[in-house]
Scaffold this motif. Structure first.
Motif, PDB file in Angstrom:
ATOM      1  N   PHE A   1       8.794  -5.487  13.417  1.00  0.00           N
ATOM      2  CA  PHE A   1       9.117  -4.850  12.136  1.00  0.00           C
ATOM      3  C   PHE A   1       8.649  -5.719  10.975  1.00  0.00           C
ATOM      4  N   VAL A   2       8.896  -7.015  11.043  1.00  0.00           N
ATOM      5  CA  VAL A   2       8.505  -7.933   9.964  1.00  0.00           C
ATOM      6  C   VAL A   2       6.988  -7.965   9.799  1.00  0.00           C
ATOM      7  N   ASP A   3       6.247  -7.972  10.897  1.00  0.00           N
ATOM      8  CA  ASP A   3       4.781  -7.975  10.821  1.00  0.00           C
ATOM      9  C   ASP A   3       4.262  -6.724  10.119  1.00  0.00           C
ATOM     10  N   GLY A   4       4.843  -5.572  10.468  1.00  0.00           N
ATOM     11  CA  GLY A   4       4.452  -4.333   9.798  1.00  0.00           C
ATOM     12  C   GLY A   4       4.823  -4.337   8.326  1.00  0.00           C
ATOM     13  N   ALA A   5       5.989  -4.899   8.007  1.00  0.00           N
ATOM     14  CA  ALA A   5       6.438  -4.977   6.616  1.00  0.00           C
ATOM     15  C   ALA A   5       5.490  -5.822   5.777  1.00  0.00           C
ATOM     16  N   LYS A   6       4.960  -6.895   6.358  1.00  0.00           N
ATOM     17  CA  LYS A   6       3.997  -7.736   5.637  1.00  0.00           C
ATOM     18  C   LYS A   6       2.738  -6.944   5.298  1.00  0.00           C
ATOM     19  N   ASN A   7       2.302  -6.106   6.215  1.00  0.00           N
ATOM     20  CA  ASN A   7       1.131  -5.268   5.945  1.00  0.00           C
ATOM     21  C   ASN A   7       1.397  -4.302   4.795  1.00  0.00           C
ATOM     22  N   GLY A   8       2.634  -3.789   4.713  1.00  0.00           N
ATOM     23  CA  GLY A   8       2.998  -2.897   3.625  1.00  0.00           C
ATOM     24  C   GLY A   8       2.918  -3.588   2.275  1.00  0.00           C
ATOM     25  N   MET A   9       3.340  -4.849   2.221  1.00  0.00           N
ATOM     26  CA  MET A   9       3.265  -5.602   0.968  1.00  0.00           C
ATOM     27  C   MET A   9       1.812  -5.834   0.565  1.00  0.00           C
ATOM     28  N   THR A  10       0.971  -6.138   1.532  1.00  0.00           N
ATOM     29  CA  THR A  10      -0.452  -6.343   1.257  1.00  0.00           C
ATOM     30  C   THR A  10      -1.098  -5.075   0.712  1.00  0.00           C
ATOM     31  N   THR A  11      -0.731  -3.938   1.280  1.00  0.00           N
ATOM     32  CA  THR A  11      -1.272  -2.653   0.817  1.00  0.00           C
ATOM     33  C   THR A  11      -0.873  -2.380  -0.623  1.00  0.00           C
TER      34      THR A  11
ATOM     35  N   ALA B   1      -6.705   7.566  -6.460  1.00  0.00           N
ATOM     36  CA  ALA B   1      -6.753   6.145  -6.801  1.00  0.00           C
ATOM     37  C   ALA B   1      -5.988   5.306  -5.782  1.00  0.00           C
ATOM     38  N   VAL B   2      -4.810   5.792  -5.361  1.00  0.00           N
ATOM     39  CA  VAL B   2      -3.973   5.031  -4.432  1.00  0.00           C
ATOM     40  C   VAL B   2      -4.561   5.029  -3.026  1.00  0.00           C
ATOM     41  N   TYR B   3      -4.865   6.207  -2.500  1.00  0.00           N
ATOM     42  CA  TYR B   3      -5.266   6.319  -1.100  1.00  0.00           C
ATOM     43  C   TYR B   3      -6.650   5.729  -0.849  1.00  0.00           C
ATOM     44  N   PHE B   4      -7.628   6.077  -1.699  1.00  0.00           N
ATOM     45  CA  PHE B   4      -8.956   5.509  -1.503  1.00  0.00           C
ATOM     46  C   PHE B   4      -9.017   4.060  -1.972  1.00  0.00           C
ATOM     47  N   GLY B   5      -8.188   3.724  -2.976  1.00  0.00           N
ATOM     48  CA  GLY B   5      -8.142   2.338  -3.425  1.00  0.00           C
ATOM     49  C   GLY B   5      -7.604   1.406  -2.366  1.00  0.00           C
ATOM     50  N   SER B   6      -6.673   1.890  -1.557  1.00  0.00           N
ATOM     51  CA  SER B   6      -6.066   1.043  -0.530  1.00  0.00           C
ATOM     52  C   SER B   6      -7.070   0.628   0.545  1.00  0.00           C
ATOM     53  N   ILE B   7      -8.135   1.423   0.718  1.00  0.00           N
ATOM     54  CA  ILE B   7      -9.148   1.092   1.741  1.00  0.00           C
ATOM     55  C   ILE B   7     -10.500   0.778   1.092  1.00  0.00           C
ATOM     56  N   LYS B   8     -10.496   0.687  -0.242  1.00  0.00           N
ATOM     57  CA  LYS B   8     -11.679   0.268  -1.004  1.00  0.00           C
ATOM     58  C   LYS B   8     -12.876   1.193  -0.814  1.00  0.00           C
ATOM     59  N   VAL B   9     -12.607   2.491  -0.750  1.00  0.00           N
ATOM     60  CA  VAL B   9     -13.681   3.488  -0.697  1.00  0.00           C
ATOM     61  C   VAL B   9     -14.110   3.812  -2.120  1.00  0.00           C
ATOM     62  N   LYS B  10     -15.388   3.655  -2.420  1.00  0.00           N
ATOM     63  CA  LYS B  10     -15.895   3.871  -3.773  1.00  0.00           C
ATOM     64  C   LYS B  10     -16.489   5.266  -3.957  1.00  0.00           C
ATOM     65  N   ASN B  11     -17.127   5.780  -2.929  1.00  0.00           N
ATOM     66  CA  ASN B  11     -17.760   7.101  -3.014  1.00  0.00           C
ATOM     67  C   ASN B  11     -16.839   8.126  -2.346  1.00  0.00           C
TER      68      ASN B  11
ATOM     69  N   PRO C   1       8.872  -0.622  -6.800  1.00  0.00           N
ATOM     70  CA  PRO C   1       9.595   0.294  -5.897  1.00  0.00           C
ATOM     71  C   PRO C   1       8.714   0.788  -4.745  1.00  0.00           C
ATOM     72  N   LEU C   2       7.437   1.077  -5.054  1.00  0.00           N
ATOM     73  CA  LEU C   2       6.529   1.519  -3.995  1.00  0.00           C
ATOM     74  C   LEU C   2       6.352   0.423  -2.948  1.00  0.00           C
ATOM     75  N   MET C   3       6.281  -0.821  -3.393  1.00  0.00           N
ATOM     76  CA  MET C   3       6.158  -1.932  -2.454  1.00  0.00           C
ATOM     77  C   MET C   3       7.367  -1.980  -1.529  1.00  0.00           C
ATOM     78  N   ALA C   4       8.564  -1.752  -2.090  1.00  0.00           N
ATOM     79  CA  ALA C   4       9.767  -1.765  -1.258  1.00  0.00           C
ATOM     80  C   ALA C   4       9.719  -0.660  -0.202  1.00  0.00           C
ATOM     81  N   TYR C   5       9.284   0.541  -0.617  1.00  0.00           N
ATOM     82  CA  TYR C   5       9.161   1.639   0.341  1.00  0.00           C
ATOM     83  C   TYR C   5       8.130   1.304   1.413  1.00  0.00           C
ATOM     84  N   LEU C   6       6.994   0.764   0.968  1.00  0.00           N
ATOM     85  CA  LEU C   6       5.922   0.442   1.906  1.00  0.00           C
ATOM     86  C   LEU C   6       6.366  -0.620   2.911  1.00  0.00           C
ATOM     87  N   VAL C   7       7.047  -1.642   2.422  1.00  0.00           N
ATOM     88  CA  VAL C   7       7.500  -2.722   3.302  1.00  0.00           C
ATOM     89  C   VAL C   7       8.401  -2.171   4.397  1.00  0.00           C
ATOM     90  N   PHE C   8       9.348  -1.321   4.006  1.00  0.00           N
ATOM     91  CA  PHE C   8      10.298  -0.790   4.991  1.00  0.00           C
ATOM     92  C   PHE C   8       9.630   0.165   5.970  1.00  0.00           C
TER      93      PHE C   8
END
Length: 481
Positions: free
Chosen positions: A335-345, A442-452, A114-121
Motif C-alpha cells: 500500500f505504501v509503495d502505491g501511495a508513493k506513486n500517487g504522490m509522484t503523479t 491537461a491532467v491526464y495527458f500531463g501525467s504521462i507527458k503526452v504532447k500531441n 486534496p488531489l494528492m491526498a486522494y491519489l496517495v490513498f
C-alpha cells in the motif's frame, strides 16, 4: 499541439483585450486581474470628494465610517463609495473569478493538495489490487468486451482493470476515486503506446468515454439543489442519467468510427443492451420511491459502493497474503509503495493544471469571455431559442473550461431564476452531463507527458456539444408542460 495553440490563444487574446481596455480608459485598474479574488467588489473609479454630487458628499461625510452604499439591492452588487486619504474610491459589481496570483495559490492549496491526498490513498489501494492478483482477474473477466472497444489493448492487460474502476467510480458519482483510477489507466496504456509523445487510439477512446461522464447518482447536484431550497432536489437525477448516457454512446460512436471499430460484435452488443437494461431497471426503481426514500437511496448508494471497494480490496489482499510474501513485501508495504506513486503523479500534473487554470482566470477576468457568451446567447435568442435556455448557456459554455466556474454559474442561476424553474433545472443537467474537458486533458495527458493529443480535444468538445443539445431536449421533455 491543438491544446497548446488554444492555450496560447486564450492567453494572448485576453492580454490584448486587457491592454485595449486600459488604453481606451474602459478599465480604471487592472490590479484585480493579478491580485483580486472571486466575488470581491470591483474598483471602477476614484474621485476627489468635491467632484461628487453634493448629496453624495453629505451622505459620505455623515457616515461614521466614511462609506456610503447606493442602490442597495440584494439581486445586484451595490455601488459603494469609500472616502479615504482625501479621495473617494467607487466600487461596483463583483469579480467573476480569482486573479492570476490567487489562482496560482488556490490551485496548489485547494486543488492539488486534496488531489494528492486522494491519489496517495487510492493508488495505494490499486497497488494492492495488482499485487494480490485481483486486477489480473478483473482484466481477464472483462477482456471480451474491452478488446472490442480497445482493440490495441491485449487481453488481460492491467489497464482494463483501471479503466473499469474509473468508469464505475464516475458512474456512482465517486469523483475522488475516479481520478486516481483514470490516471493509472493512462499510465498503463502509455506502456503500450509506441510513440510516447503522441496519444494512442486506446488513450483517446478512454479519454472521450471518460469525458462523456456517464452518471448514475449525481449526488453533488442533488446536494446543491437541496441547499438552494428545491422542492424535490432529486428531480433532475433521471434527466442527468439519460443525458450522460446519450453522451457516452455518442463518444463511443464518434471515436469508434474514426478508429474503424467493429460495432457488430456480439459481446459488444450484449454488453450495451445489458447496460441499457440495468439503467432502465434502476430508473424505474428510483422513480417508484417517494422523496424521502430517494434521498436516502441516492445518498447512501455511492458511499456504500466506495466502502465496498475499499473493503473488498483489503479482504482480497488479506486472503492472498501469500502472494505478497512471494514478492518479498507485506500488504501494508505494498500500500505504501502505491501511495508513493500517487504522490509522484500529483507533483507531475501540477504544472499542467496550473497553466490551464491561470489562462482561464485571465480569460474570464478580462471580460472577453462575458462578451463572447453574451453574443452567443444573443445569437441563439435571435433564431427563436427560448430565454430560459439562453439564460442557462453560460454554464454549458464554461463547463469545458472550469468546473468551479460553471458550478458558480449554476448556483447563481438557481438563485436568480429559482431551483424549480426550467433554467434552474437545465443548468444542473448541464453541470452533471459533461466533463471539464481542458482540465481533464491537461491532467491526464500531463501525467504521462503526452504532447500531441491528436483529435482528442475536438472529439471531446463535440461530445460536450451533443450533451448540451441532449440536455435541452431531455429537460424540455421532463419539465416543460
Amino acid at each position: 499541439m491543438v491544446l497548446s495553440r488554444f492555450w496560447l490563444v486564450i492567453f494572448i487574446s485576453s492580454i490584448v483585450f486587457i491592454v485595449a481596455g486600459v488604453v481606451l480608459s474602459n478599465s480604471y485598474s487592472i490590479d484585480y486581474i493579478l491580485n483580486g479574488k472571486k466575488d470581491d467588489p470591483m474598483l471602477v473609479s476614484e474621485k476627489y470628494l468635491k467632484d461628487l454630487p453634493v448629496a453624495l458628499q453629505d451622505s459620505i461625510n455623515k457616515s461614521d465610517e466614511k462609506t456610503f452604499v447606493l442602490n442597495q439591492v440584494k439581486a445586484d452588487a451595490d455601488t459603494t463609495y469609500v472616502y479615504k486619504n482625501q479621495t473617494v474610491q467607487i466600487y461596483s459589481g463583483v469579480q467573476k473569478s480569482d486573479g492570476l496570483l490567487p489562482t496560482c495559490k488556490s490551485t496548489l492549496i485547494d486543488l492539488i493538495l486534496p488531489l494528492m491526498a486522494y491519489l496517495v490513498f487510492f493508488c495505494g489501494l490499486m497497488q494492492l489490487l495488482i499485487d494480490s492478483g485481483a486486477a489480473e482477474k478483473l482484466a481477464k473477466l472483462l477482456s471480451p468486451v474491452f478488446v472490442k472497444v480497445f482493440p490495441t489493448v491485449p487481453k488481460g492487460h492491467e489497464s482494463i482493470s483501471y479503466m473499469t474502476l474509473n468508469f464505475a467510480a464516475n458512474f456512482l458519482g465517486l469523483d475522488s476515486a475516479a481520478t486516481p483510477f483514470g490516471l493509472k489507466a493512462m499510465e498503463s496504456l502509455q506502456e503500450l503506446n509506441p510513440d510516447k509523445s503522441r496519444a494512442s487510439d486506446a488513450q483517446i477512446m478512454f479519454m472521450c468515454l471518460h469525458a462523456a461522464g456517464l452518471t448514475l447518482i449525481p449526488t453533488s447536484i442533488i446536494g446543491y439543489r437541496a441547499a438552494e431550497g428545491a422542492s424535490n432536489p432529486a428531480d433532475v437525477m433521471l434527466p442527468c442519467i439519460i443525458t450522460s448516457f446519450i453522451g457516452t454512446i455518442a463518444a463511443f460512436l464518434i471515436i469508434g468510427i474514426r478508429q474503424r471499430i467493429n460495432f457488430l460484435s456480439v459481446s459488444l452488443i450484449a454488453t450495451l443492451m445489458a447496460l441499457v437494461g440495468a439503467i432502465t431497471g434502476l430508473m424505474f426503481y428510483i422513480n417508484s420511491l417517494d422523496i424521502i426514500q430517494k434521498h436516502s437511496f441516492t445518498g447512501n448508494l455511492s458511499g456504500m459502493m466506495l466502502i465496498a471497494i475499499i473493503g473488498v480490496t483489503l479482504l482480497f489482499a488479506w486472503i492472498n497474503e501469500k502472494k505478497f510474501v512471494a514478492k518479498d513485501t507485506t500488504v501494508f508495504d505494498s500500500f505504501v509503495d502505491g501511495a508513493k506513486n500517487g504522490m509522484t503523479t500529483a507533483v507531475t500534473i501540477f504544472p499542467y493544471v496550473l497553466g490551464m487554470l491561470v489562462a482561464i482566470s485571465l480569460f474570464r477576468n478580462s471580460g472577453l469571455f462575458e462578451i463572447i457568451s453574451n453574443w452567443i446567447a444573443y445569437g441563439f435568442a435571435s433564431v427563436g431559442v427560448a430565454k430560459d435556455i439562453t439564460d442557462s448557456l453560460p454554464v454549458a459554455m464554461l463547463r469545458p473550461f472550469s468546473s468551479g466556474g460553471s458550478r458558480g454559474f449554476m448556483i447563481d442561476a438557481m438563485r436568480n431564476f429559482g431551483p424549480d424553474s426550467f433554467t434552474g433545472r437545465l443548468v444542473c443537467i448541464f453541470q452533471c452531463s459533461a466533463e471539464t474537458t481542458f482540465y481533464v486533458i491537461a491532467v491526464y495527458f500531463g501525467s504521462i507527458k503526452v504532447k500531441n493529443t491528436r483529435y482528442t480535444l475536438g472529439a471531446m468538445l463535440l461530445v460536450d456539444l451533443i450533451c448540451v443539445i441532449a440536455a435541452i431536449f431531455v429537460a424540455s421533455w421532463f419539465f416543460v408542460r
